[in-house]
Design a protein around this motif. Structure first.
Motif, mmCIF file in Angstrom:
data_model
loop_
_atom_site.group_PDB
_atom_site.id
_atom_site.type_symbol
_atom_site.label_atom_id
_atom_site.label_comp_id
_atom_site.label_asym_id
_atom_site.label_seq_id
_atom_site.Cartn_x
_atom_site.Cartn_y
_atom_site.Cartn_z
ATOM 1 N N ARG A 113 0.822 -1.217 0.000
ATOM 2 C CA ARG A 113 0.000 0.000 0.000
ATOM 3 C C ARG A 113 0.853 1.263 0.000
ATOM 4 N NH1 ARG A 113 -4.491 -1.349 -1.868
ATOM 5 N NH2 ARG A 113 -5.479 0.502 -0.967
ATOM 6 N N GLN A 114 2.076 1.154 -0.471
ATOM 7 C CA GLN A 114 3.005 2.283 -0.385
ATOM 8 C C GLN A 114 2.550 3.474 -1.219
ATOM 9 O OE1 GLN A 114 6.905 2.067 -2.336
ATOM 10 N NE2 GLN A 114 7.855 2.689 -0.415
ATOM 11 N N ASN A 115 2.183 3.232 -2.462
ATOM 12 C CA ASN A 115 1.793 4.342 -3.325
ATOM 13 C C ASN A 115 0.541 5.027 -2.806
ATOM 14 O OD1 ASN A 115 2.369 5.752 -5.961
ATOM 15 N ND2 ASN A 115 0.266 5.118 -6.354
ATOM 16 N N GLU A 116 -0.398 4.239 -2.274
ATOM 17 C CA GLU A 116 -1.617 4.812 -1.722
ATOM 18 C C GLU A 116 -1.321 5.728 -0.542
ATOM 19 O OE1 GLU A 116 -2.742 1.151 -3.958
ATOM 20 O OE2 GLU A 116 -1.143 1.698 -2.546
ATOM 21 N N LEU A 117 -0.456 5.277 0.354
ATOM 22 C CA LEU A 117 -0.127 6.104 1.512
ATOM 23 C C LEU A 117 0.649 7.346 1.104
ATOM 24 C CD1 LEU A 117 -0.093 6.639 4.522
ATOM 25 C CD2 LEU A 117 1.934 5.184 4.718
ATOM 26 N N LEU A 118 1.556 7.208 0.153
ATOM 27 C CA LEU A 118 2.340 8.362 -0.285
ATOM 28 C C LEU A 118 1.435 9.436 -0.875
ATOM 29 C CD1 LEU A 118 5.140 9.605 -0.614
ATOM 30 C CD2 LEU A 118 5.328 8.426 -2.821
ATOM 31 N N ASP A 119 0.500 9.038 -1.714
ATOM 32 C CA ASP A 119 -0.425 10.016 -2.288
ATOM 33 C C ASP A 119 -1.249 10.710 -1.208
ATOM 34 O OD1 ASP A 119 0.309 9.738 -4.936
ATOM 35 O OD2 ASP A 119 -1.219 8.237 -5.390
ATOM 36 N N LEU A 120 -1.713 9.940 -0.230
ATOM 37 C CA LEU A 120 -2.504 10.525 0.854
ATOM 38 C C LEU A 120 -1.677 11.488 1.696
ATOM 39 C CD1 LEU A 120 -4.455 7.341 1.966
ATOM 40 C CD2 LEU A 120 -5.466 9.419 0.994
ATOM 41 N N ALA A 121 -0.416 11.124 1.964
ATOM 42 C CA ALA A 121 0.450 11.985 2.767
ATOM 43 C C ALA A 121 0.772 13.278 2.026
ATOM 44 C CB ALA A 121 1.736 11.237 3.119
ATOM 45 N N TYR A 122 1.044 13.183 0.726
ATOM 46 C CA TYR A 122 1.273 14.394 -0.059
ATOM 47 C C TYR A 122 0.039 15.289 -0.030
ATOM 48 C CZ TYR A 122 5.700 13.065 -2.343
ATOM 49 O OH TYR A 122 7.012 12.766 -2.610
ATOM 50 N N ARG A 123 -1.124 14.697 -0.237
ATOM 51 C CA ARG A 123 -2.353 15.487 -0.251
ATOM 52 C C ARG A 123 -2.584 16.165 1.094
ATOM 53 N NH1 ARG A 123 -7.722 12.220 -1.018
ATOM 54 N NH2 ARG A 123 -7.530 12.063 1.260
ATOM 55 N N ALA A 124 -2.384 15.410 2.168
ATOM 56 C CA ALA A 124 -2.584 15.987 3.500
ATOM 57 C C ALA A 124 -1.632 17.155 3.734
ATOM 58 C CB ALA A 124 -2.378 14.912 4.567
ATOM 59 N N ASN A 125 -0.378 16.984 3.337
ATOM 60 C CA ASN A 125 0.645 17.993 3.617
ATOM 61 C C ASN A 125 0.512 19.227 2.743
ATOM 62 O OD1 ASN A 125 3.066 18.874 4.991
ATOM 63 N ND2 ASN A 125 4.177 18.441 3.116
ATOM 64 N N PHE A 126 0.262 19.029 1.456
ATOM 65 C CA PHE A 126 0.313 20.154 0.529
ATOM 66 C C PHE A 126 -1.053 20.734 0.163
ATOM 67 C CE2 PHE A 126 4.382 17.996 -0.403
ATOM 68 C CZ PHE A 126 5.235 19.057 -0.125
ATOM 69 N N ALA A 127 -2.105 19.949 0.313
ATOM 70 C CA ALA A 127 -3.401 20.425 -0.148
ATOM 71 C C ALA A 127 -4.414 20.628 0.963
ATOM 72 C CB ALA A 127 -3.985 19.448 -1.175
ATOM 73 N N GLU A 128 -4.225 19.965 2.099
ATOM 74 C CA GLU A 128 -5.236 20.002 3.145
ATOM 75 C C GLU A 128 -4.773 20.678 4.431
ATOM 76 O OE1 GLU A 128 -7.374 15.821 1.739
ATOM 77 O OE2 GLU A 128 -6.156 15.879 3.562
ATOM 78 N N GLU A 129 -3.515 21.108 4.455
ATOM 79 C CA GLU A 129 -2.958 21.781 5.632
ATOM 80 C C GLU A 129 -3.115 20.925 6.891
ATOM 81 O OE1 GLU A 129 -4.551 25.705 5.938
ATOM 82 O OE2 GLU A 129 -3.764 26.345 3.999
ATOM 83 N N ARG A 130 -2.998 19.609 6.730
ATOM 84 C CA ARG A 130 -3.013 18.695 7.869
ATOM 85 C C ARG A 130 -1.575 18.356 8.213
ATOM 86 N NH1 ARG A 130 -6.413 13.777 5.822
ATOM 87 N NH2 ARG A 130 -6.132 13.015 7.967
#
Length: 237
Positions: A113-130
């Motif tokens: 599930r590496q690619n799935e987690l990486l995409d989610l982490a990028y989104r959280a960090n750069f797009a969602e201010e989480r």
């Protein structure tokens, strides 16, 4: 053919570069025969755990810029991200130690599930201010990526879990001569540094495919200017 990508979740050009690489891969005739592996690279490994600060403040301190100048720097990167169809919030983000994120990505790799987690982490960090620097967010991201919550919590609670895997990736990057990220290695024969345009990745994939007999790693196959983050945290367009 295997493509290894060294990156850090704190690096905006890694976020953008991943999207550009995937576009380049989509245009590659043999894309179904390419294995993509994401590897760890910390931009600021000496930063203590828990030392988190707003990105704008970090840019002001690091480059001696005014708040307006630092905000403009982030806006420039945001424009590049938006150009690839990626959401990006130029203000409100934080930066900190990313070692736990990398450890969790290795767990995700082991569970497919590496690619799935990486995409989610990028989104959280750069797009969602989480913040990706706290346990609660990382647990939520791990579960969303398809990992078992109890396993995610065990890994995050044990500072040694997957630590050797992170260090091994970073040592390998050093041996290959990587001084910044994103850093792409194609079949251990060619290297592309920076978040290059999609067509550069397609050309590099085609060249690596054609030259399949093993050769020494040839660095600097990309001809476009680098868009990367260096080990000192410097990000250049």
């Amino acid at each position: 053919m295997r493509v290894e990508i060294w990156s850090d979740i704190a690096c905006p050009w890694c976020y953008i570069g991943k999207a550009r690489f995937e576009q380049g891969l989509a245009a590659f005739a043999h894309r179904d025969e390419v294995e993509v592996v994401h590897r760890s690279f910390e931009l600021d490994p000496r930063r203590p755990q828990g030392d988190v600060e707003p990105v704008i403040d970090a840019l002001m301190r690091k480059y001696g810029r005014s708040r307006e100048e630092a905000t403009a720097m982030e806006a420039h990167v945001a424009d590049a991200a938006h150009g690839e169809g990626l959401p990006y919030e130029p203000v409100g983000r934080t930066t900190g130690n990313t070692f736990d994120v990398h450890r969790l990505l290795h767990l995700a790799k082991a569970r497919g599930r590496q690619n799935e987690l990486l995409d989610l982490a990028y989104r959280a960090n750069f797009a969602e201010e989480r913040s990706v620097h706290d346990t609660r967010t990382l647990v939520a991201l791990g579960v969303e990526a398809g990992l078992a919550e109890d396993e995610v919590r065990r890994v995050l609670a044990d500072a040694t879990a997957y630590a050797d895997d992170v260090r091994a990736d970073e040592e390998e990057a050093a041996r290959l001569g990587a001084t910044g990220v994103p850093f792409f290695v194609l079949d251990r024969r060619y290297g592309v540094s920076g978040g290059q345009p999609a067509e550069v990745f397609t050309q590099a994939l085609e060249r690596a495919w054609q030259d399949r007999p093993v050769r020494p790693l040839a660095m600097g196959t990309a001809t476009a200017p680098d868009a990367a983050c260096g080990v000192d945290g410097t990000c250049e367009a």
